[in-house]
Design an enzyme around this catalytic site. Structure first.
Site, short mmCIF file in Angstrom:
data_model
loop_
_atom_site.label_atom_id
_atom_site.label_comp_id
_atom_site.label_asym_id
_atom_site.label_seq_id
_atom_site.Cartn_x
_atom_site.Cartn_y
_atom_site.Cartn_z
N GLU A 116 0.82 -1.22 0.00
CA GLU A 116 0.00 0.00 0.00
C GLU A 116 0.85 1.27 0.00
O GLU A 116 0.37 2.35 0.33
CB GLU A 116 -0.96 0.02 1.21
N HIS A 140 -2.77 2.12 8.48
CA HIS A 140 -3.83 1.33 7.84
C HIS A 140 -4.04 0.07 8.66
O HIS A 140 -3.07 -0.64 8.98
CB HIS A 140 -3.42 0.97 6.41
N HIS A 142 -7.01 -3.33 9.76
CA HIS A 142 -8.22 -4.08 9.43
C HIS A 142 -9.10 -4.15 10.68
O HIS A 142 -9.19 -5.18 11.34
CB HIS A 142 -7.84 -5.48 8.93
N GLU A 170 -17.73 12.04 22.44
CA GLU A 170 -16.43 12.64 22.14
C GLU A 170 -16.10 12.61 20.64
O GLU A 170 -15.21 13.32 20.18
CB GLU A 170 -15.33 11.93 22.92
N HIS A 211 -12.75 -3.84 3.73
CA HIS A 211 -11.30 -4.03 3.83
C HIS A 211 -10.71 -3.46 5.12
O HIS A 211 -10.10 -4.18 5.90
CB HIS A 211 -10.61 -3.39 2.60
P1 13P Z 1 1.17 -5.54 3.08
O1 13P Z 1 1.58 -6.78 3.83
O2 13P Z 1 1.74 -5.49 1.71
O3 13P Z 1 1.44 -4.29 3.89
O4 13P Z 1 -0.41 -5.61 2.87
C1 13P Z 1 -1.29 -5.75 3.93
C2 13P Z 1 -2.58 -5.07 3.70
O5 13P Z 1 -3.29 -4.79 4.62
C3 13P Z 1 -2.97 -4.72 2.31
O6 13P Z 1 -4.05 -3.84 2.31
ZN ZN Z 2 -5.24 -3.89 4.16
#
Ligand code: 13P
Ligand code: ZN
Length: 273
Positions: A116, A140, A142, A170, A211
């Site tokens: 990413e 980033h 999940h 908040e 995602h």
């Molecule tokens: P990477 O292991 O390449 O960082 O990818 C993980 C991920 O969350 C892709 O969106």
């Molecule tokens: Zn991801």
């Protein structure tokens, strides 16, 4: 000075462990980058080597020319960063055109920066410009509850922002600009990077449908805290929906009153009846 002993490395690594313990980073899920300050880069320059080739970023980020970033490696597990940062992260430098990068430290046993990277660097580019260089961290993850909501709520900025605000008083103070939503797209490339960067012009939070989430912030604490707040709010919403939905809530007028007392500006587009 050895980069592994630096304060910024310590702060970076602490967040990876905290975020893994939160349950945001299964397997290699999620990734993370920090735009290193000039004085920090100078302090650890002895750790860098400049013999590796440049590779294309996939997007153009001219305002990041020459800058150094600490970034997690592709396929690396967030939970392993604390055990061995030199094997699981790297420092990259952007070239003078803002089109290519090279690894100058880390990924000791091989590998490349996160898949990413285009989104991370596009977000850094936008945020550097819009915050006068204050924002330095892009995370980033999940996050389970935010992802769950993308299967149920309309994929609209207005809906996600308002619903998340209502779940914790908040929230409008922590993210007064709101959150944006990117529809499902193939991850890891230029298209999703450009779509995310468009949202980062308006918000510090961009949700990727089905995602995960991207957060931008000034430092490790604020960026982690922002993601934690959004995900906690999403968790409350998942619980509320599971219990049959809202029976009462914070109203649009309540938000206007809150905005006055807490000195935040809440865009009217989120305060629909
Ligand atoms: P990477 O292991 O390449 O960082 O990818 C993980 C991920 O969350 C892709 O969106
Ligand atoms: Zn991801």
């Amino acid at each position: 000075m050895d980069i592994l002993k630096s304060k910024f490395m310590e702060g970076f690594v602490r967040l990876t462990d905290d975020a893994f313990r939160k349950g945001w980073h299964e397997r290699n899920g999620g990734n993370y980058s920090y735009r290193i300050k000039c004085e920090e880069a100078e302090m650890v320059m002895d750790s860098f080597s400049f013999d590796r080739d440049f590779a294309p970023i996939g997007v153009e980020v001219p305002n990041l020319a020459g800058e150094f970033f600490l970034v997690t490696g592709s396929g690396k597990f967030m939970r392993n960063v604390i055990l061995d940062p030199a094997a699981n992260t790297c420092v990259i430098q952007v070239d003078q055109d803002g089109k290519n990068y090279r690894i100058v430290w880390g990924l000791r046993d091989g590998g490349r920066p996160t898949s990413e990277l285009p989104t991370h660097l596009m977000n850094h580019s936008i945020k550097k410009e819009l915050t006068g260089g204050r924002h330095r961290v892009i995370l980033h993850a999940h996050t389970t509850n935010v992802i769950a909501l993308t299967f149920v709520l309309p994929l609209k900025d207005e809906v996600f922002t308002r619903e998340l605000w209502e779940m914790a008083t908040e929230c409008p103070v922590v993210f007064p600009d709101g959150v944006g939503v990117v529809p499902w797209m193939v991850p890891g490339g230029r298209e999703i990077a450009l779509a995310t960067a468009e949202l980062m012009k308006k918000y510090d939070v961009a949700i990727w449908a089905h995602h995960g989430i991207f957060c931008s912030g000034e430092d490790f604490d604020l960026t982690f805290g922002l993601m934690d707040t959004v995900e906690k709010s999403a968790e409350i919403l998942v619980k509320v929906l599971s219990m049959g939905g809202k029976k009462q809530t914070i109203t649009a007028q309540d938000f206007r009153d809150l905005a006055k007392d807490f000195h935040v500006t809440l865009p009217e587009k989120f305060l629909y009846e």
